[in-house]
Design an enzyme around this catalytic site. Sequence first.
Site, PDB file in Angstrom:
ATOM      1  N   GLU A 186       0.825  -1.209   0.000  1.00 53.39           N
ATOM      2  CA  GLU A 186       0.000   0.000   0.000  1.00 53.39           C
ATOM      3  C   GLU A 186       0.862   1.264   0.000  1.00 53.39           C
ATOM      4  O   GLU A 186       0.573   2.226  -0.699  1.00 53.39           O
ATOM      5  CB  GLU A 186      -0.945  -0.011   1.200  1.00 53.39           C
ATOM      6  CG  GLU A 186      -1.927   1.123   1.188  1.00 53.39           C
ATOM      7  CD  GLU A 186      -3.360   0.684   1.405  1.00 53.39           C
ATOM      8  OE1 GLU A 186      -4.226   1.566   1.438  1.00 53.39           O
ATOM      9  OE2 GLU A 186      -3.624  -0.526   1.529  1.00 53.39           O
ATOM     10  N   ASP A 198      -5.129  -1.635   9.026  1.00 54.94           N
ATOM     11  CA  ASP A 198      -6.080  -2.320   8.151  1.00 54.94           C
ATOM     12  C   ASP A 198      -5.610  -3.723   7.809  1.00 54.94           C
ATOM     13  O   ASP A 198      -6.387  -4.682   7.807  1.00 54.94           O
ATOM     14  CB  ASP A 198      -6.281  -1.513   6.872  1.00 54.94           C
ATOM     15  CG  ASP A 198      -6.913  -0.156   7.130  1.00 54.94           C
ATOM     16  OD1 ASP A 198      -7.381   0.078   8.265  1.00 54.94           O
ATOM     17  OD2 ASP A 198      -6.922   0.666   6.212  1.00 54.94           O
TER      18      ASP A 198
END
Length: 407
Positions: A186, A198
């Site tokens: 990410e 997350d």
Amino acid sequence: MTETRGADAPPSTPSPTAEEARALLRERFGVEPIGTWSAPGRVNLIGEHTDYNDGFVLPFAIQQRTHVALTPRADGVARIRVASTFDDASVEVALDELDVLFPDRRDEVPEWARYPLGVAWALLAASGTNASDVTGIDLAFASNVPVGAGLSSSAAIEGATAVALADAWAVSLDRVALARAGRVAENEAVGAPTGIMDQMAALLGRADAAIFLDCRSLDTEVVDLGFEAAGLELVVIDTGVTHAHSTGGYGERRAACERGAAALGVPALRDVSLGDLDRLATLVDDVTFRRVRHVVTENQRVLDTVRTLRESGPTAIGDLLVASHASMRDDFEISVPELDTAVEAALSAGAVGARMTGGGFGGAAIALVAHDRVDQVRDAATAAFAASGFAAPTIFTVVPSSGAARD
């Protein structure tokens, strides 16, 4: 805290979304899957923008999941192909070209494809595996995690990819290492400066519980939520306002946090106490001060929420949720009118507590609501959006669920 290594297995009955992924693999690549893997989205109960400041968070995995169908390439070619129900085009890259693409040439790849390709790249690096030593792979994705709602559809893709490739390539990494690979993907392959919350929620989620995560040590504790026993539902009010973390607002907030930590001479805002805020006010501008104040007070709210859940149960955490939203609205300035409207409407209809969830600038609000008040909250939010001239929200309930696994 003790490190959680595994996650409960999801139900064994194949979901319609898993079948979509299988069908897509056959349609795009003409091959049969050897299996499907999946990972959940997540709701963050409390602890927003604390993760990349080495702080505390309290997310839980939800029942909505991203599924990936996988098969090794039979032609012996060391390439990875990815397809998704979100895009009519597939993407194919040689495995040994991943190092060339990421991070410097990531813009050559469509953004959705950077997530799974980035995980493949990060997974090989984390395990010390050469691209020439693994087989080529075909992957097809389908998901029922809402995109842009702040429910971490991105980490669901990363988590599903990580467990699928780890199995297919016989990579021996624990769940925390897989989460780290997702964060690398990410941050560097996608270009979104997010923390690790997350990915940890997607990999470590447990049914009927939240994961209390120390983002510095990555130690975790399972915290029973007790929603059902208390007669409560967690309602998500998706505003439909989309957000993108790879664009400016998120990065600006992170930079402000780094400025605040530097002004106080600490490695991260995790090391700043409530008592340090008066001194900070003399060292930085007002905007930086308010950004820091949100993170410092939010860290304390996470700790208070964990304690309150254990001592008094979920009906007692409402004020903490409301205070969290006010801090994000006023100090961190990441709410939008639709989110504020959702929170106010839920509270006016009798919700125990409500707050925006996720990175902000759109997405969803959550409301903790008694079973017999869910319809009232839904009606109040719908009416408030209409009265404000906003598009109707999408409203649904979520259930704390299990983490990434083979289906």
